[in-house]
Design a protein around this motif. Structure first.
Motif, PDB file in Angstrom:
ATOM      1  N   GLY A  40       0.783  -1.220   0.000  1.00 25.47           N
ATOM      2  CA  GLY A  40       0.000   0.000   0.000  1.00 25.47           C
ATOM      3  C   GLY A  40       0.817   1.274   0.000  1.00 25.47           C
ATOM      4  N   GLY A  41       2.117   1.130  -0.139  1.00 27.55           N
ATOM      5  CA  GLY A  41       2.973   2.311  -0.151  1.00 27.55           C
ATOM      6  C   GLY A  41       3.949   2.273  -1.304  1.00 27.55           C
ATOM      7  N   VAL A  42       5.114   2.821  -1.059  1.00 26.26           N
ATOM      8  CA  VAL A  42       6.181   2.868  -2.059  1.00 26.26           C
ATOM      9  C   VAL A  42       7.246   1.847  -1.664  1.00 26.26           C
ATOM     10  CG1 VAL A  42       7.965   4.304  -3.123  1.00 26.26           C
ATOM     11  CG2 VAL A  42       5.745   5.303  -2.551  1.00 26.26           C
ATOM     12  N   HIS A  43       7.694   1.095  -2.654  1.00 29.83           N
ATOM     13  CA  HIS A  43       8.703   0.063  -2.433  1.00 29.83           C
ATOM     14  C   HIS A  43      10.000   0.477  -3.120  1.00 29.83           C
ATOM     15  CE1 HIS A  43       5.751  -3.007  -1.117  1.00 29.83           C
ATOM     16  NE2 HIS A  43       4.952  -2.194  -1.784  1.00 29.83           N
ATOM     17  N   ALA A  44      11.098   0.301  -2.415  1.00 32.54           N
ATOM     18  CA  ALA A  44      12.426   0.473  -3.003  1.00 32.54           C
ATOM     19  C   ALA A  44      13.013  -0.925  -3.139  1.00 32.54           C
ATOM     20  CB  ALA A  44      13.309   1.331  -2.114  1.00 32.54           C
ATOM     21  N   VAL A  51      15.938 -11.067  -9.707  1.00 34.32           N
ATOM     22  CA  VAL A  51      15.712 -11.496  -8.328  1.00 34.32           C
ATOM     23  C   VAL A  51      15.904 -10.284  -7.421  1.00 34.32           C
ATOM     24  CG1 VAL A  51      16.548 -12.963  -6.460  1.00 34.32           C
ATOM     25  CG2 VAL A  51      16.485 -13.850  -8.802  1.00 34.32           C
ATOM     26  N   VAL A  52      14.942 -10.026  -6.553  1.00 32.47           N
ATOM     27  CA  VAL A  52      15.060  -8.923  -5.599  1.00 32.47           C
ATOM     28  C   VAL A  52      16.107  -9.307  -4.553  1.00 32.47           C
ATOM     29  CG1 VAL A  52      13.860  -7.540  -3.865  1.00 32.47           C
ATOM     30  CG2 VAL A  52      12.672  -8.193  -5.967  1.00 32.47           C
ATOM     31  N   VAL A  53      17.137  -8.457  -4.425  1.00 30.20           N
ATOM     32  CA  VAL A  53      18.208  -8.723  -3.458  1.00 30.20           C
ATOM     33  C   VAL A  53      18.156  -7.765  -2.268  1.00 30.20           C
ATOM     34  CG1 VAL A  53      19.731  -9.843  -5.127  1.00 30.20           C
ATOM     35  CG2 VAL A  53      19.893  -7.365  -4.778  1.00 30.20           C
ATOM     36  N   ALA A  54      17.353  -6.709  -2.355  1.00 36.30           N
ATOM     37  CA  ALA A  54      17.152  -5.803  -1.225  1.00 36.30           C
ATOM     38  C   ALA A  54      15.809  -5.108  -1.408  1.00 36.30           C
ATOM     39  CB  ALA A  54      18.274  -4.788  -1.107  1.00 36.30           C
ATOM     40  N   HIS A  55      15.155  -4.815  -0.280  1.00 33.71           N
ATOM     41  CA  HIS A  55      13.819  -4.211  -0.326  1.00 33.71           C
ATOM     42  C   HIS A  55      13.570  -3.391   0.929  1.00 33.71           C
ATOM     43  CE1 HIS A  55       9.504  -4.159   0.698  1.00 33.71           C
ATOM     44  NE2 HIS A  55       9.355  -3.959  -0.598  1.00 33.71           N
ATOM     45  N   VAL A  78      12.143  -4.221   5.571  1.00 34.47           N
ATOM     46  CA  VAL A  78      13.504  -3.906   5.132  1.00 34.47           C
ATOM     47  C   VAL A  78      14.336  -5.180   5.206  1.00 34.47           C
ATOM     48  CG1 VAL A  78      15.581  -2.559   5.601  1.00 34.47           C
ATOM     49  CG2 VAL A  78      13.318  -1.524   5.911  1.00 34.47           C
ATOM     50  N   ALA A  79      14.970  -5.518   4.100  1.00 32.69           N
ATOM     51  CA  ALA A  79      15.802  -6.726   4.082  1.00 32.69           C
ATOM     52  C   ALA A  79      16.773  -6.679   2.914  1.00 32.69           C
ATOM     53  CB  ALA A  79      14.930  -7.969   3.965  1.00 32.69           C
ATOM     54  N   ALA A  80      17.888  -7.360   3.114  1.00 38.16           N
ATOM     55  CA  ALA A  80      18.843  -7.627   2.039  1.00 38.16           C
ATOM     56  C   ALA A  80      19.091  -9.128   2.043  1.00 38.16           C
ATOM     57  CB  ALA A  80      20.145  -6.871   2.263  1.00 38.16           C
ATOM     58  N   HIS A  81      19.399  -9.649   0.883  1.00 35.36           N
ATOM     59  CA  HIS A  81      19.667 -11.083   0.774  1.00 35.36           C
ATOM     60  C   HIS A  81      20.781 -11.454   1.748  1.00 35.36           C
ATOM     61  CE1 HIS A  81      20.793 -14.938  -0.844  1.00 35.36           C
ATOM     62  NE2 HIS A  81      19.667 -14.927  -1.551  1.00 35.36           N
TER      63      HIS A  81
END
Length: 130
Positions: A40-44, A51-55, A78-81
């Motif tokens: 529901g917001g903005v994703h970085a 493959v998403v490696v950080a979010h 918030v996460a990084a691989h």
């Protein structure tokens, strides 16, 4: 540089890859409720070979502090691989959403057990009630 998109504009493959990253990064302790809070917001996102490696996400919320309501950017998911920790990827996605918070919100907030990570990025620990 992190890609910034609103939840509704994220392709299904990117959402699926993001959820897989969060499940892995949180060692299976990222619930469906946690996922719902991140939408529901903005994703970085930082993506490598599709493959998403950080979010990181920032969602609009209202927060009451000392009887006054503030428009808040609430940081979620918030996460990084795990194989890429220490390479600055988490910092990059958080920096991207901080720019959104500064442009749009009165205050940025989050709830975390990783205070040293955020304090390194300039966040301050709130000790009052809200």
């Amino acid at each position: 540089m992190a890609d910034l998109r609103v939840t509704g504009r994220l392709p299904e493959e990117l959402l699926t890859s993001t959820r897989a990253l969060l499940d892995r990064a949180f060692d299976g302790d990222f619930t469906d409720e946690d996922w719902e809070h991140a939408l529901g917001g903005v994703h970085a996102t930082l993506v490598d070979d599709d493959v998403v490696v950080a979010h990181a996400a920032v969602v609009p919320r209202d927060i009451r502090i000392d009887g006054r309501w503030f428009r808040a950017g609430y940081v979620e998911a918030v996460a990084a691989h795990p194989d890429l920790h220490g390479k600055g990827l988490g910092s990059q996605v958080v920096d991207a959403i901080v720019d959104i918070i500064r442009d749009r919100d009165e205050v940025g907030v989050l709830s975390t057990g990783a205070q040293p990570f955020y304090e390194r990025l300039g966040w301050e620990r709130w000790r009052g009630s809200s």
